[in-house]
Write a protein that holds these residues in place. Structure first.
Motif, PDB file in Angstrom:
ATOM      1  N   SER A  71      74.458  55.470  55.764  1.00 47.64           N
ATOM      2  CA  SER A  71      74.367  55.599  54.297  1.00 47.64           C
ATOM      3  C   SER A  71      73.797  56.957  53.902  1.00 47.64           C
ATOM      4  O   SER A  71      73.265  57.690  54.744  1.00 47.64           O
ATOM      5  CB  SER A  71      73.424  54.519  53.749  1.00 47.64           C
ATOM      6  N   GLY A  72      73.839  57.212  52.612  1.00 48.75           N
ATOM      7  CA  GLY A  72      73.190  58.406  52.081  1.00 48.75           C
ATOM      8  C   GLY A  72      71.679  58.315  52.266  1.00 48.75           C
ATOM      9  O   GLY A  72      71.018  59.304  52.574  1.00 48.75           O
ATOM     10  N   THR A  73      71.153  57.121  52.107  1.00 48.42           N
ATOM     11  CA  THR A  73      69.704  56.918  52.279  1.00 48.42           C
ATOM     12  C   THR A  73      69.288  57.294  53.697  1.00 48.42           C
ATOM     13  O   THR A  73      68.286  57.978  53.907  1.00 48.42           O
ATOM     14  CB  THR A  73      69.350  55.437  51.994  1.00 48.42           C
ATOM     15  N   SER A 105      65.618  57.694  47.582  1.00 48.78           N
ATOM     16  CA  SER A 105      65.677  57.789  49.053  1.00 48.78           C
ATOM     17  C   SER A 105      65.032  59.080  49.553  1.00 48.78           C
ATOM     18  O   SER A 105      64.635  59.167  50.722  1.00 48.78           O
ATOM     19  CB  SER A 105      67.126  57.688  49.553  1.00 48.78           C
ATOM     20  N   MET A 150      69.040  68.132  45.320  1.00 50.79           N
ATOM     21  CA  MET A 150      70.371  67.532  45.252  1.00 50.79           C
ATOM     22  C   MET A 150      71.365  68.466  44.560  1.00 50.79           C
ATOM     23  O   MET A 150      70.991  69.259  43.710  1.00 50.79           O
ATOM     24  CB  MET A 150      70.300  66.183  44.528  1.00 50.79           C
ATOM     25  N   VAL A 181      75.379  63.291  47.802  1.00 52.47           N
ATOM     26  CA  VAL A 181      75.982  61.956  47.618  1.00 52.47           C
ATOM     27  C   VAL A 181      76.771  61.852  46.316  1.00 52.47           C
ATOM     28  O   VAL A 181      77.898  61.354  46.302  1.00 52.47           O
ATOM     29  CB  VAL A 181      74.875  60.867  47.697  1.00 52.47           C
ATOM     30  N   SER A 202      77.715  59.785  51.289  1.00 55.06           N
ATOM     31  CA  SER A 202      77.825  58.327  51.367  1.00 55.06           C
ATOM     32  C   SER A 202      79.241  57.906  51.002  1.00 55.06           C
ATOM     33  O   SER A 202      79.788  58.364  49.984  1.00 55.06           O
ATOM     34  CB  SER A 202      76.821  57.718  50.387  1.00 55.06           C
ATOM     35  N   LYS A 205      80.413  55.836  47.504  1.00 53.59           N
ATOM     36  CA  LYS A 205      80.490  56.489  46.195  1.00 53.59           C
ATOM     37  C   LYS A 205      81.877  57.083  45.972  1.00 53.59           C
ATOM     38  O   LYS A 205      82.166  57.596  44.895  1.00 53.59           O
ATOM     39  CB  LYS A 205      79.446  57.617  46.091  1.00 53.59           C
TER      40      LYS A 205
HETATM   41  N1  PLP Z   1      71.428  59.981  46.843  1.00 51.69           N
HETATM   42  C1  PLP Z   1      71.926  59.827  45.606  1.00 51.69           C
HETATM   43  C2  PLP Z   1      71.945  60.986  44.674  1.00 51.69           C
HETATM   44  C3  PLP Z   1      72.407  58.582  45.194  1.00 51.69           C
HETATM   45  O1  PLP Z   1      72.888  58.435  43.957  1.00 51.69           O
HETATM   46  C4  PLP Z   1      72.355  57.506  46.111  1.00 51.69           C
HETATM   47  C5  PLP Z   1      72.799  56.162  45.693  1.00 51.69           C
HETATM   48  O2  PLP Z   1      72.750  55.791  44.528  1.00 51.69           O
HETATM   49  C6  PLP Z   1      71.841  57.735  47.387  1.00 51.69           C
HETATM   50  C7  PLP Z   1      71.383  58.982  47.723  1.00 51.69           C
HETATM   51  C8  PLP Z   1      71.780  56.645  48.409  1.00 51.69           C
HETATM   52  O3  PLP Z   1      73.041  56.443  48.975  1.00 51.69           O
HETATM   53  P1  PLP Z   1      73.343  55.052  49.754  1.00 51.69           P
HETATM   54  O4  PLP Z   1      73.565  54.024  48.687  1.00 51.69           O
HETATM   55  O5  PLP Z   1      74.570  55.345  50.552  1.00 51.69           O
HETATM   56  O6  PLP Z   1      72.173  54.756  50.591  1.00 51.69           O
END
Ligand code: PLP
Length: 379
Positions: A71-73, A105, A150, A181, A202, A205
């Protein structure tokens, strides 16, 4: 309740594209372990590497600069948590900078790093959600090792001038992590031109299933592994790869068309803004030069949660703040950072559109919001 629901929260997650879904279903049969040496494993490995190649080339990276994760997290955690290891090995203080409008995150991970005596500062942004460069310069310390900023914000859509920021950070020997992301598929990304050290992505999205992400790493020598175990992902992320998820991610990347996306979604937003202007007073908080699909709007005299719940009953899926903070009544840290009062903050809605949103949907959305706001204001 209206018959058709209209989904207005594409920054939270996206519906799976039909072509991605079809391929994902067939990919479930590619069950081999990509580390196995026999044919079934080699087939999985081939799919894995093909996906890596496609996704890396989309962001102008080499395929050996991209690792897959969940995931992005996880990608954000991987980069930030590396500094625990770095501090243990170097026995020197570590300081990290991040923008005040990062996703949770990043922010929660930074908060956790305090347990390891790693401190951080948040860089303020202006009313458009852009980093205040002079403040960034003042916050740099001799032991600042990383900046995490970001590319595009999930709540107000602001887009940072990453090239200028990476240049400034590199002049001070600071590595640069960028959460990409929300930017992926919405604006062009060229990691080489931006000179980024790490970038997180991620799949869910961009119209692919959840459970798959990626991390761009310019130079793998500078990052330690987050998950220990096997030698997958060049030893940087142990665990058997999620081949069907990765194949679906690749397909979603192949389907991206940034120009078509921005033309379509900016037309949707313009139409909605025009219609909602009749609700004066109404404030559009999203960045004027930001993501084409994202609107953040305050309706003074209405509670954002009551508004979202009433719109939900009328068939609209929309959010009051970032997706991960749904259910919380705390004001959005992003809206606070751009200078919104608590009242305006708590009277806000976030709408984010996608390719499946139509102009006819916008007319229905406007009608529902206008009647709901008018009713709530009259109570
Ligand atoms: N970074 C940003 C800017 C996001 O909007 C999100 C999710 O909303 C994430 C990270 C986390 O991504 P994931 O849902 O894949 O963990």
């Amino acid at each position: 309740m209206k018959n058709k629901r209209i989904y207005c929260d594409h920054n939270a997650t996206t519906p799976i594209h039909k072509d991605v879904k079809a391929l994902f279903k067939t990919a479930l049969d590619i069950y081999g372990n990509a580390s196995s040496l026999y044919l079934t494993g080699r087939q999985a490995k081939e799919e894995l590497e093909q996906a890596r190649e496609t996704i890396a080339s989309f962001i102008h990276a080499n395929s050996d600069q991209l690792i897959f994760c969940s995931s992005g997290t996880e990608a954000n955690n991987h980069v930030l948590n590396h500094f625990i290891a770095e501090k243990c090995v170097s026995k020197k203080p570590v300081h990290i900078l991040a923008s005040a409008i990062e996703h949770s995150s990043v922010l929660s991970t930074l908060e956790n790093l305090k347990k390891y005596a790693i401190d951080y500062d948040l860089i303020p942004v202006d009313s458009n959600g852009h980093i205040k460069i002079d403040e960034l310069k003042h916050l740099i310390k001799p032991h600042t090792k990383l900046a995490s900023i970001m590319l595009a914000n999930n709540e107000i859509g602001s887009i940072q001038d990453i090239k200028t920021l990476t240049k400034l950070c590199h002049e001070h020997n600071i590595l640069f992590h960028c959460d990409g992301v929300q930017a992926l598929g919405k604006i062009p990304i060229d990691v080489t031109q931006l000179d980024i050290d790490f970038m997180s992505f991620s799949a869910h999205k961009i119209y692919a299933p959840k459970g798959c992400g990626a991390l761009y790493i310019k130079d793998e020598e500078v990052l330690s592994n987050l998950i220990h175990g096997g030698h997958q992902e060049r030893g940087l992320r142990a665990s058997t790869e999620n081949i069907p998820g990765i194949i679906a991610f690749r397909k979603a990347i192949e389907l991206l068309d940034v120009n078509r996306y921005s033309t379509h979604t900016s037309e949707l937003c313009k139409r909605l803004i025009k219609k909602l202007n009749s609700l004066e007073p109404v404030f559009f908080n999203s960045s004027k030069t930001g993501l084409s699909n994202t609107l953040n709007i305050s309706f003074p005299g209405c509670d954002g949660h009551a508004l979202a719940m009433n719109c939900d009953l009328e068939g609209l899926d929309l959010s009051t703040g970032s997706a991960c903070s749904v259910g919380s009544v705390e004001p959005s840290h992003v809206l606070t950072a751009i200078g919104l009062s608590n009242d305006l903050n708590k009277s806000s809605l976030r709408l984010s559109f996608g390719l499946s949103t139509s102009l006819a949907d916008i007319d229905i959305i406007a009608e529902i919001i206008i009647s709901t706001v008018t009713r709530l204001r009259s109570l």
